[in-house]
Each structure stands twice: as structure tokens, then as C-alpha cells.
Design an enzyme around this catalytic site. Structure first.
Site, mmCIF file in Angstrom:
data_model
loop_
_atom_site.group_PDB
_atom_site.id
_atom_site.type_symbol
_atom_site.label_atom_id
_atom_site.label_comp_id
_atom_site.label_asym_id
_atom_site.label_seq_id
_atom_site.Cartn_x
_atom_site.Cartn_y
_atom_site.Cartn_z
ATOM 1 C CG ASP A 116 0.280 -6.084 -11.449
ATOM 2 O OD1 ASP A 116 0.583 -7.011 -10.671
ATOM 3 O OD2 ASP A 116 -0.898 -5.789 -11.696
ATOM 4 C CD GLU A 148 -3.575 -9.603 -8.030
ATOM 5 O OE1 GLU A 148 -4.644 -10.123 -7.671
ATOM 6 O OE2 GLU A 148 -3.239 -8.450 -7.681
ATOM 7 C CD GLU A 149 -3.151 -4.890 -7.481
ATOM 8 O OE1 GLU A 149 -4.400 -4.821 -7.417
ATOM 9 O OE2 GLU A 149 -2.440 -5.097 -6.481
#
Length: 392
Positions: free
Chosen positions: A75, A133-134
Site C-alpha cells: 500500500d 501496512e500503513e
């Protein structure tokens, strides 16, 4: 390690395609589609739909053995790109400012290298393409596991790498124990009583109260924490007031607390609530508190950190392994490592003079690092499987 120029050039091309087309967490449909196309082109079987857009590729070696997983996050971030690259983001307000495009392209290239060395693989290599992931504190790793990503193939060891602009190309950050920190965040809405700027005695000035809260929160690190325990309290947003002659009715504050150990995390959290509640109470203000426990610390298993260290040393020598300190940045790979042993390491990727940090709109990645990332990850997969199988 000798890797064909074609593989590296293709990895650079694919990375640039991803960089032009970044997608935010949970919205990585195009990225996922491009990854699947690459795996299909290579003839690598896969399963998809984990955490929405996540993918698991499977490489079976020619020999039976254990299982190692290699992870890349896919991402991007909500940032307007200002890097000046010819292949800058074509999606306004979205940018690969954390190198996930490079992680993804390097994992595809690693898969190609491993296919060419299939006779050396004793066991199974999993290719884990992780979304979101963010998206702290939710993240994609736990959702992938909840969706059964390891239901049919249970990893004995997991390996993840991250580009690191603080290290020169050809250098690696490898350590056992904590390498990344706990990353918690908070939101405060402080409510006072507004009024005319000339009559402060008739008001509860929310800006003054908020200022005292911000200053007092810094004592968590300066006066409550053991000086040898890493910790940071950062206020990233402070917003309040409407006009020069109006005392503010309310103020909103957002920030983050970063720690390394669970003991320090719990101390910082406890003191955070005590300070906020008592300071605002003493100044006759009200406060709404939201505290989100974010990603846990990323803690490497000593055995597999040592194994990775030896892989790098064998390939590139002791000089490729400078002494590095842990970071208090957060990382969703941590939740994988809470369930499975493994190692997370940094890949030197500095462009040199003018290098901007991760999450900066002018962040750039040195593509010369791709060769090093692919060579270490592919060799680490083989070496780790050999170590696992030798232990049986």
C-alpha cells in the site's frame, strides 16, 4: 550473488509502474491485479483475497522440507508527491513514500531467482503480499492471518525487509531483539468556555489548557521514563481558535507515543491518562480522550537474525553490516512475528545528498538497492530452509 540484468531491469520497470499507480490501504485492487499477473506470467500458483487484496504465492522446492515466508507490503500513503521523478504518482494525493513499491517488485524478482534455483530449495517458500501496512492500528497482517493465509502452509520462519534511506546502498541493518517500536496514537478534544479576548476571567481558555497538556506530556519521557528506555511523545496536530479576539472554546490535539519495551509502553500510557485528566481538571476544562493501541514492537528472533546476518556477511562481507540502533517507527510485520519466529531487516537505499526520510513527499529510492535486496532475500530463503532442515 550473480542475478541477471534482465531480472533487475524488469524489477525496476515494475517498481516504476507501481510507483505511478499508488493505492491507499485496503484500496490496492490495481496493485493486487498487477501482482497476480506477474505470478501468472511466472507460473507461480497463488491464493488471493486475504484482507481484501492480499496474495499468497507458493513456490515448492524440488526437495521436501520446511516452510519459510517472505513478506512485502503493497500500500501507499495519502501524500502529494514532490519527488520530481519522471515516474511520479499519477494518482493525486497518493504516493509510495515508504518504499512499498520497491518491496513488492523485489519480492517478484526474488521469486524469479528462486525459480531458477528450484533444485536448491528444500521445502516451500511463501510469497506474502500484504495490504494495509500503513493502516495503523488495524493493519493488514492480522487480517490476513484471520482470513487463513497460513491455513494450508504454516511458516516455520518469516522474513521481511524494508528500504532504509539512512543507510548507503550495499549496507544492511540486521539485529536481534526489537528493531521497530510500539506505535500508539491519541486524540484529545479539550473543551473550555470561550469568550472575548479582553475578558479572560470570564472564560476557560482551551488553548492555554491545551498548551499546558502538551508541555506536561513531555515529562513522561523527561521525568518518568528510565533514561535508558527509548520513548518519544509527539504532538503532530494542535488545532483551535477562530479569530484573534476570541478566546477558544475547544482545541483538538493528535499525537503518538512510541516505545520499545512493553513495560515502557504501559508506563507511558498510564501517565498519559493521569496527566491529561489532572491538568485539564485543575484548569476547569473538560476533555475527550481516544487512545489507540497501535502496532506492537517488531521483535526479531535471535536465531533467525543471526542466520540472516550470516547470509549478508557471506554475500557482501562484514563491512555491509554496520552497527545500527533500533527505530521507534511502527511496523505491521510485528504482528506476524508475534505468531511466528522470524527476522525483519533494513536494506540500505540512500540516494545520497538530498535524501529525504520515509513518509516525506520528496522521498526517493535508490534503485541500485534492488540487486542487493533481491540477492539477500532469495539467498536468505534458501539458507533459512537449510538451517531448518538440518535441525530435524
Amino acid at each position: 550473488m550473480d542475478i541477471s540484468r534482465e531480472i533487475i531491469d524488469d524489477a525496476i520497470d515494475f517498481r516504476r509502474i507501481l510507483h505511478r499507480n499508488p493505492e491507499l490501504s485496503t484500496m490496492e485492487q490495481g496493485t493486487s491485479r498487477r501482482i497476480r499477473a506477474q505470478l501468472e506470467k511466472l507460473g507461480i500458483p497463488y491464493k488471493d483475497g486475504f484482507a481484501g487484496t492480499g496474495i499468497l504465492g507458493i513456490i515448492e522446492g524440488e526437495h521436501p522440507g520446511r516452510t519459510v515466508g517472505l513478506r512485502a507490503d503493497i500500500d501507499a500513503l495519502p501524500i502529494d508527491e514532490m519527488s520530481g521523478e519522471d515516474f511520479s504518482s499519477e494518482n493525486p494525493g497518493v504516493m509510495h513514500a515508504c518504499g512499498h513499491d520497491a518491496h513488492t517488485s523485489m519480492l517478484i524478482a526474488t521469486a524469479r531467482v528462486l525459480q531458477g534455483r528450484i533444485d536448491e530449495i528444500h521445502g516451500t517458500v511463501l510469497l506474502i503480499f500484504q495490504p494495509a501496512e500503513e493502516l495503523s492500528p488495524v493493519g493488514g497482517s492480522q487480517r490476513m492471518m484471520d482470513d487463513g493465509v497460513f491455513e494450508d502452509y504454516t511458516p516455520d520462519v518469516l522474513i521481511g525487509q524494508h528500504v532504509w534511506p539512512g543507510l548507503e546502498v550495499g549496507k544492511f541493518g540486521v539485529m536481534s531483539g526489537p528493531i521497530m517500536g510500539n506505535s500508539d496514537k491519541f486524540f484529545l478534544k479539550i473543551k473550555g468556555s470561550g469568550g472575548h479576548a479582553s475578558m479572560p476571567h470570564d472564560t476557560v481558555d482551551a488553548i492555554i489548557v491545551a498548551n499546558q497538556v502538551v508541555s506536561s506530556l513531555q515529562t513522561i519521557v523527561s521525568r518518568n521514563a528510565d533514561p535508558m528506555e527509548p520513548a518519544v511523545v509527539t504532538v503532530g496536530r494542535f488545532e483551535g481558535g477562530t479569530k484573534h479576539n476570541v478566546i477558544a472554546e475547544s482545541v483538538e490535539i493528535e499525537g503518538t507515543i512510541r516505545t520499545q519495551s512493553d513495560t515502557m509502553k504501559q508506563l507511558a500510557k498510564k501517565r498519559f491518562f493521569e496527566i491529561v485528566e489532572k491538568v485539564t481538571g485543575a484548569m476547569d476544562a473538560e476533555v475527550e480522550i481516544q487512545f489507540d493501541d497501535g502496532y506492537p514492537a517488531t521483535v526479531n528472533t535471535e536465531k533467525w537474525a543471526d542466520r540472516l546476518y550470516e547470509t549478508v556477511r557471506t554475500l557482501y562481507g562484514e563491512d555491509a553490516l554496520p552497527r545500527v540502533n533500533p527505530s521507534l517507527a511502527g511496523e505491521d510485520f510485528s504482528r506476524f512475528l508475534q505468531k511466528y519466529p522470524g527476522v525483519y531487516y533494513w536494506l540500505g537505499s540512500s540516494v545520497g545528498e538530498g535524501q529525504k526520510p520515509l513518509h516525506n513527499p520528496a522521498f526517493r529510492f535508490n534503485e541500485d538497492a534492488i540487486h542487493y535486496g533481491v540477492s539477500v532475500m532469495s539467498q536468505a530463503a534458501i539458507d533459512t530452509l537449510n538451517t531448518l532442515n538440518e535441525a530435524e
